[in-house]
Motif scaffolding. Structure first.
Motif, PDB file in Angstrom:
ATOM      1  N   ALA A  68       0.820  -1.216   0.000  1.00  0.00           N
ATOM      2  CA  ALA A  68       0.000   0.000   0.000  1.00  0.00           C
ATOM      3  C   ALA A  68       0.853   1.265   0.000  1.00  0.00           C
ATOM      4  CB  ALA A  68      -0.934  -0.004   1.205  1.00  0.00           C
ATOM      5  N   ARG A 125      -6.823   1.157  -8.162  1.00  0.00           N
ATOM      6  CA  ARG A 125      -7.156  -0.265  -8.290  1.00  0.00           C
ATOM      7  C   ARG A 125      -5.925  -0.986  -8.836  1.00  0.00           C
ATOM      8  NH1 ARG A 125     -13.144  -1.387  -8.669  1.00  0.00           N
ATOM      9  NH2 ARG A 125     -14.058   0.586  -8.024  1.00  0.00           N
ATOM     10  N   THR A 159      -8.713  -3.575  -4.880  1.00  0.00           N
ATOM     11  CA  THR A 159      -8.432  -2.282  -4.242  1.00  0.00           C
ATOM     12  C   THR A 159      -7.445  -2.419  -3.085  1.00  0.00           C
ATOM     13  OG1 THR A 159     -10.351  -2.559  -2.809  1.00  0.00           O
ATOM     14  CG2 THR A 159     -10.673  -1.311  -4.846  1.00  0.00           C
ATOM     15  N   ASP A 160      -7.092  -3.636  -2.709  1.00  0.00           N
ATOM     16  CA  ASP A 160      -6.187  -3.866  -1.578  1.00  0.00           C
ATOM     17  C   ASP A 160      -4.839  -4.365  -2.111  1.00  0.00           C
ATOM     18  OD1 ASP A 160      -5.020  -4.384   0.866  1.00  0.00           O
ATOM     19  OD2 ASP A 160      -5.986  -6.327   1.076  1.00  0.00           O
ATOM     20  N   ALA A 162      -2.152  -4.940  -0.446  1.00  0.00           N
ATOM     21  CA  ALA A 162      -1.411  -5.728   0.547  1.00  0.00           C
ATOM     22  C   ALA A 162      -1.594  -7.222   0.342  1.00  0.00           C
ATOM     23  CB  ALA A 162      -1.826  -5.334   1.953  1.00  0.00           C
ATOM     24  N   GLY A 163      -2.688  -7.640  -0.265  1.00  0.00           N
ATOM     25  CA  GLY A 163      -2.976  -9.061  -0.410  1.00  0.00           C
ATOM     26  C   GLY A 163      -2.175  -9.757  -1.488  1.00  0.00           C
TER      27      GLY A 163
END
Length: 168
Positions: A68, A125, A159-160, A162-163
Motif C-alpha cells: 500500500a 485499483r 483495491t487492496d 497488501a494481499g
C-alpha cells in the motif's frame, strides 16, 4: 594443570573451519552464476475503464513489493490507455540463476508484476501478475519474450494492494 580449552583446541579449529565453509557456501549460493533479462508483452482490455485513467507498472521480486505504500513512484512503465486497452510492448524482467541447479534467486528475480490504475476521483485499483511459475516452468526465460493477453472489468480490479504478497 592444563585448561579444558587448551585440550579442546582442535575442536575449536574444526568449528571455525566449518563455520567459514558454511559462510563461503552461503555466499556462493546467493551470488548468481549468471544474470540476464527476459521480456514481457502485456495486452489488457479493461471494460468500463473510466476516462483519463493512468496505469503505472511495478515489476520486481515479490519480497520487495512495497504494498500500500507504493504511490507509483519509480514505476517501470506509465501508460495512458486508449479505447479501454492497455498495451505494454516490452517490459524487461531481471533474472538471476543459482550456481547449483536451475533455480532462480528470489531476491534478484522479478516474479511479480503489479499494475496500478489511477482514475480521477477514485481510489487506485490493482491487477497483479505472479510470474513465479512461469520462471520455474521455462515459459519465461532470458532470450524469450512472453506475451500475456487478458480481459477484465473495472469493477473486478482489486483495491487492496497488501494481499498480493501471498499470491502465487
Amino acid at each position: 594443570m592444563e585448561s579444558i580449552h587448551y585440550r579442546r583446541r582442535g575442536f575449536y579449529v574444526l568449528w571455525g573451519v566449518l563455520l567459514l565453509a558454511s559462510l563461503i557456501a552461503l555466499g556462493l549460493w546467493e551470488t548468481p552464476q549468471r544474470s540476464s533479462t527476459a521480456k514481457l508483452t502485456l495486452r489488457l482490455k479493461v471494460n468500463d475503464l473510466p476516462a483519463q485513467t493512468q496505469v503505472k507498472v511495478w515489476a520486481g521480486p515479490r519480497g520487495r513489493w512495497p504494498g500500500a505504500a507504493w504511490t507509483g513512484l519509480g514505476a517501470a512503465a506509465a501508460i495512458r490507455p486508449t479505447d479501454d486497452k492497455v498495451a505494454l510492448e516490452v517490459l524487461p524482467l531481471p533474472v538471476a540463476y543459482r550456481r547449483w541447479g536451475k533455480d532462480t534467486i528470489p531476491r534478484r528475480t522479478a516474479d511479480l508484476v503489479v499494475l496500478r490504475f489511477e482514475a480521477p476521483g477514485q481510489a487506485p485499483r490493482y491487477l497483479v501478475l505472479p510470474l513465479g511459475e512461469d520462471w520455474r516452468s521455462g515459459l519465461l526465460r532470458p532470450g524469450r519474450k512472453m506475451s500475456v493477453s487478458m480481459e477484465c472489468r473495472w469493477g473486478g480490479l482489486g483495491t487492496d494492494p497488501a494481499g498480493f504478497a501471498r499470491l502465487e
